[in-house]
Design a protein around this motif. Sequence first.
Motif, short mmCIF file in Angstrom:
data_model
loop_
_atom_site.label_atom_id
_atom_site.label_comp_id
_atom_site.label_asym_id
_atom_site.label_seq_id
_atom_site.Cartn_x
_atom_site.Cartn_y
_atom_site.Cartn_z
N GLN A 257 -36.76 -63.66 10.05
CA GLN A 257 -35.88 -62.77 9.43
C GLN A 257 -34.58 -63.30 9.77
OE1 GLN A 257 -37.26 -60.43 7.53
NE2 GLN A 257 -39.16 -60.40 8.00
N PRO A 258 -33.97 -63.91 8.78
CA PRO A 258 -32.73 -64.71 9.10
C PRO A 258 -31.27 -63.45 9.45
CG PRO A 258 -33.13 -64.64 6.89
CD PRO A 258 -34.23 -64.03 7.41
N THR A 259 -31.51 -62.46 9.10
CA THR A 259 -30.24 -61.52 9.69
C THR A 259 -30.79 -60.77 10.97
OG1 THR A 259 -31.44 -59.69 8.28
CG2 THR A 259 -29.68 -61.09 7.31
N ASP A 260 -31.97 -61.07 11.57
CA ASP A 260 -32.07 -60.41 13.18
C ASP A 260 -31.77 -61.41 14.11
OD1 ASP A 260 -33.73 -59.78 15.40
OD2 ASP A 260 -35.36 -58.90 14.12
N PRO A 261 -30.94 -60.93 14.85
CA PRO A 261 -30.34 -61.62 15.98
C PRO A 261 -31.41 -62.20 16.85
CG PRO A 261 -29.07 -59.56 15.61
CD PRO A 261 -30.24 -59.45 14.77
N ASP A 262 -32.53 -61.37 17.11
CA ASP A 262 -33.67 -61.93 17.96
C ASP A 262 -34.20 -63.08 17.35
OD1 ASP A 262 -33.01 -60.06 20.00
OD2 ASP A 262 -34.40 -58.73 19.41
N ASP A 263 -34.63 -63.12 16.17
CA ASP A 263 -35.12 -63.99 15.35
C ASP A 263 -34.33 -65.34 15.24
OD1 ASP A 263 -37.50 -62.70 15.00
OD2 ASP A 263 -37.45 -62.68 12.76
N VAL A 264 -32.89 -65.00 15.04
CA VAL A 264 -32.07 -66.11 14.96
C VAL A 264 -31.75 -66.92 16.12
CG1 VAL A 264 -29.69 -66.88 14.66
CG2 VAL A 264 -30.55 -65.11 13.09
N ALA A 265 -31.95 -66.16 17.50
CA ALA A 265 -31.87 -66.83 18.73
C ALA A 265 -33.41 -67.79 18.77
CB ALA A 265 -31.61 -66.03 19.68
N PHE A 266 -34.51 -67.29 18.55
CA PHE A 266 -35.54 -67.76 18.88
C PHE A 266 -35.66 -69.06 18.04
CE2 PHE A 266 -39.95 -68.73 17.06
CZ PHE A 266 -40.48 -68.63 18.21
N TYR A 267 -35.27 -69.08 16.54
CA TYR A 267 -35.60 -70.22 15.85
C TYR A 267 -34.40 -71.33 16.32
CZ TYR A 267 -35.42 -73.18 11.71
OH TYR A 267 -35.71 -74.32 10.91
N GLU A 268 -33.20 -71.01 16.50
CA GLU A 268 -32.22 -71.78 16.94
C GLU A 268 -32.74 -72.59 18.17
OE1 GLU A 268 -28.60 -69.93 16.85
OE2 GLU A 268 -28.44 -70.28 14.79
N ARG A 269 -33.71 -72.09 19.08
CA ARG A 269 -34.01 -72.89 20.15
C ARG A 269 -35.09 -74.00 20.06
NH1 ARG A 269 -34.01 -67.38 22.59
NH2 ARG A 269 -36.10 -67.30 22.08
N THR A 270 -35.61 -73.78 18.67
CA THR A 270 -36.56 -74.80 18.16
C THR A 270 -35.96 -75.96 17.37
OG1 THR A 270 -36.99 -74.02 16.00
CG2 THR A 270 -38.25 -72.90 17.76
N LEU A 271 -34.70 -75.78 17.08
CA LEU A 271 -33.87 -76.99 16.42
C LEU A 271 -33.31 -77.95 17.58
CD1 LEU A 271 -31.76 -74.72 14.02
CD2 LEU A 271 -33.78 -76.09 13.56
N HIS A 272 -33.29 -79.23 16.99
CA HIS A 272 -33.17 -80.25 17.80
C HIS A 272 -32.54 -81.45 16.83
CE1 HIS A 272 -37.07 -82.07 16.98
NE2 HIS A 272 -37.51 -80.84 17.52
#
Length: 217
Positions: A147-162
């Motif tokens: 959910q791209p407007t959910d801060p928890d989801d945003v933080a979780f997803y950004e940890r998968t980016l590299h």
Amino acid sequence: MTDFWRQLDIVNPEEHLGFSVTVIGCGGIGSPTVLALAKMGCADISVHDDDRVEDHNLPNQIYRLADVGELKVDSLSNVVLDFTGVKPLRYSQRVGPATELGGVVISGVDSMQARQDIWKAVRYNPAVSVYVDARMGAEVCRIYTIQPTDPDDVAFYERTLHTDGEAQDLPCTAKAIIYNVFMIAALICSQVKKFGCGQAHPREIIFDLVTLSLIVT
């Protein structure tokens, strides 16, 4: 006219799939996913890709011999039309940070840089209802549903980016096989169905066809 009666107790297109779907990348992940979405009943589909069909795409993507040399968005749109009567909107260009996106957005790209660019257009975008990012390597897949407007989801997803330099470097001869892309398309469609029906959906799915293991979080 397509008759969906055999699936109505699973998902009713008229009641549950009335939103727009944008699929970015029309290769091994995107091409079977678009066809499956249309067969499931999604009628408002857009596809983005600037590549053309090459010989090495034929074994693991939904293209025909006659499509070699054609833009993937054009060939895929015609394939889906022939099978389903749905003709996806075509954009023969890459998605960048300034691209306007909305509805359900699905990423099937093959580089981390492309994912970073898509994420910039999706992150905290209120027009995007849900974002699905599928990643494939040989017989393993990871699917993130955010959910791209959910801060928890945003933080979780950004940890998968590299960066692409940090990504696992598989040999060119061990990147994709047709049964894995069908599995990925099925899992993505299941996530879209859950979203459309208001059902809980996992944030992360990891599937390994070598070990036949499934991890859901």
